[in-house]
Write an enzyme that holds these catalytic residues in place. Sequence first.
Site, PDB file in Angstrom:
ATOM      1  CG  HIS A   9       3.895 -33.644 -43.054  1.00 14.46           C
ATOM      2  ND1 HIS A   9       3.158 -34.697 -43.540  1.00 14.46           N
ATOM      3  CD2 HIS A   9       3.142 -32.527 -43.287  1.00 14.46           C
ATOM      4  CE1 HIS A   9       2.014 -34.245 -44.031  1.00 14.46           C
ATOM      5  NE2 HIS A   9       1.982 -32.925 -43.874  1.00 14.46           N
ATOM      6  CG  HIS A  11       1.722 -27.653 -44.166  1.00 17.28           C
ATOM      7  ND1 HIS A  11       1.695 -27.730 -45.550  1.00 17.28           N
ATOM      8  CD2 HIS A  11       1.418 -28.901 -43.713  1.00 17.28           C
ATOM      9  CE1 HIS A  11       1.371 -28.966 -45.904  1.00 17.28           C
ATOM     10  NE2 HIS A  11       1.208 -29.699 -44.813  1.00 17.28           N
ATOM     11  CG  HIS A 189       0.364 -33.501 -48.258  1.00 17.55           C
ATOM     12  ND1 HIS A 189       1.550 -32.827 -48.361  1.00 17.55           N
ATOM     13  CD2 HIS A 189      -0.192 -33.114 -47.071  1.00 17.55           C
ATOM     14  CE1 HIS A 189       1.709 -32.070 -47.287  1.00 17.55           C
ATOM     15  NE2 HIS A 189       0.669 -32.216 -46.491  1.00 17.55           N
ATOM     16  CD  GLU A 192      -4.251 -34.885 -44.919  1.00 19.85           C
ATOM     17  OE1 GLU A 192      -4.052 -34.315 -46.011  1.00 19.85           O
ATOM     18  OE2 GLU A 192      -4.284 -34.266 -43.831  1.00 19.85           O
ATOM     19  CG  ASP A 270      -0.243 -31.760 -41.334  1.00 13.49           C
ATOM     20  OD1 ASP A 270       0.281 -31.126 -42.269  1.00 13.49           O
ATOM     21  OD2 ASP A 270      -1.304 -32.396 -41.471  1.00 13.49           O
ATOM     22  CG  ASP A 271      -1.229 -27.630 -40.960  1.00 15.86           C
ATOM     23  OD1 ASP A 271      -0.646 -26.770 -41.636  1.00 15.86           O
ATOM     24  OD2 ASP A 271      -1.663 -28.703 -41.436  1.00 15.86           O
TER      25      ASP A 271
HETATM   26  N1  ADE Z   1      -2.038 -27.908 -46.039  1.00 13.23           N
HETATM   27  C1  ADE Z   1      -1.731 -27.695 -44.758  1.00 13.23           C
HETATM   28  N2  ADE Z   1      -1.935 -28.810 -44.048  1.00 13.23           N
HETATM   29  C2  ADE Z   1      -2.372 -29.768 -44.907  1.00 13.23           C
HETATM   30  C3  ADE Z   1      -2.742 -31.124 -44.789  1.00 13.23           C
HETATM   31  N3  ADE Z   1      -2.729 -31.769 -43.623  1.00 13.23           N
HETATM   32  N4  ADE Z   1      -3.158 -31.766 -45.883  1.00 13.23           N
HETATM   33  C4  ADE Z   1      -3.202 -31.154 -47.053  1.00 13.23           C
HETATM   34  N5  ADE Z   1      -2.853 -29.881 -47.226  1.00 13.23           N
HETATM   35  C5  ADE Z   1      -2.437 -29.181 -46.161  1.00 13.23           C
HETATM   36 ZN    ZN Z   2       0.496 -31.617 -44.445  1.00  6.93          ZN
END
Ligand code: ADE
Ligand code: ZN
Length: 329
Positions: A9, A11, A189, A192, A270-271
């Site tokens: 996971h 991005h 996703h 969340e 994630d990011d």
């Molecule tokens: N795009 C990038 N990170 C995300 C996240 N945590 N949830 C939804 N969309 C995303």
């Molecule tokens: Zn994500």
Amino acid sequence: MPIPKAELHLHIEGTLEPELAFTLAARNGLALPYADAEELRARYRFQDLQSFLDLYYELMAVLRTEEDFTDLAEAYLARAAAQGVRHAEIFFDPQAHLARGVPMGTVVAGLARALDRAPERHGVTTRLILCFLRDASPESAAETLAAARPYLDHITGVGLDSAEAGNPPSLFRAVYEEAARLGLRRVAHAGEEGPAAYVREALDVLGVERIDHGLRSVEDPALVERLVRARVPLTVCPLSNVRLRAVDVLSAHPLRAMLEAGLVVTVNSDDPAYFGGYAEDNLRAAADALRLGEDQVRLLARNSFEASFLDDAEDLRAAYLAEVEAYTF
Ligand code: ADE
Ligand code: ZN
């Protein structure tokens, strides 16, 4: 050396570190409305998912050429390798680039150049997953999948991301059916910020094999039982959940309870450029805050390879799993 793991996971646009954003902006003759990387980093305080997404989409403007996407992926792969990542299944958001006039071919070719050489350069194997933006229309998602048709050799699956609340999985039934017809793997996703009902929809309507996040599944015991029984992996992102305020503090994260309930949980970043840590940073922080034992950390690493889309490379999966079992803390 950190424990070997797969990252499922991630991005790629969320790996854009402030310093690289400034480098790419200068290379492309663009001005960022921040004095320097330090001032930009100081803006990384988020109230919720949307406040993060606003900055995430704004900064993507610096990604314009094939080389930009190669440099972005190259920087991530180097960092990931140093954190014990041996296999990465990487999301990208083509609609955000197409909207700025950057063609699908530029994005995919740029990413693929870094990914193709990653086994030799970094000892990391990869897969690419095209995400649809759930706050764009289902028609836009269908057009995006059509635009990706010439590049499917590089793409393993499809995902669904961006603003979750009010954008249920069921809107995307048709494009997921088309993706399945094309032989693509499916993830989304769900849970969340959205409710447990979205996790059910992702399974029942979109036919996904993994749930990204899935945190709010814990609010629905019957759903948890189903996820355990069907061994549906959940790609959990602890530092993201704290930064986007899905949980108050890491010590209150349900990860440990999820593991103990028998869910197939994995830990991911994630990011990472925005949320303060890459794969091993997430694993360490969660293990410390939740007092996970070595057996639980090993289980998380094992789960990551078992939940990966390495079904076309079972020898490789077995080799990675053997590394996990042989690892000494
Ligand atoms: N795009 C990038 N990170 C995300 C996240 N945590 N949830 C939804 N969309 C995303
Ligand atoms: Zn994500």
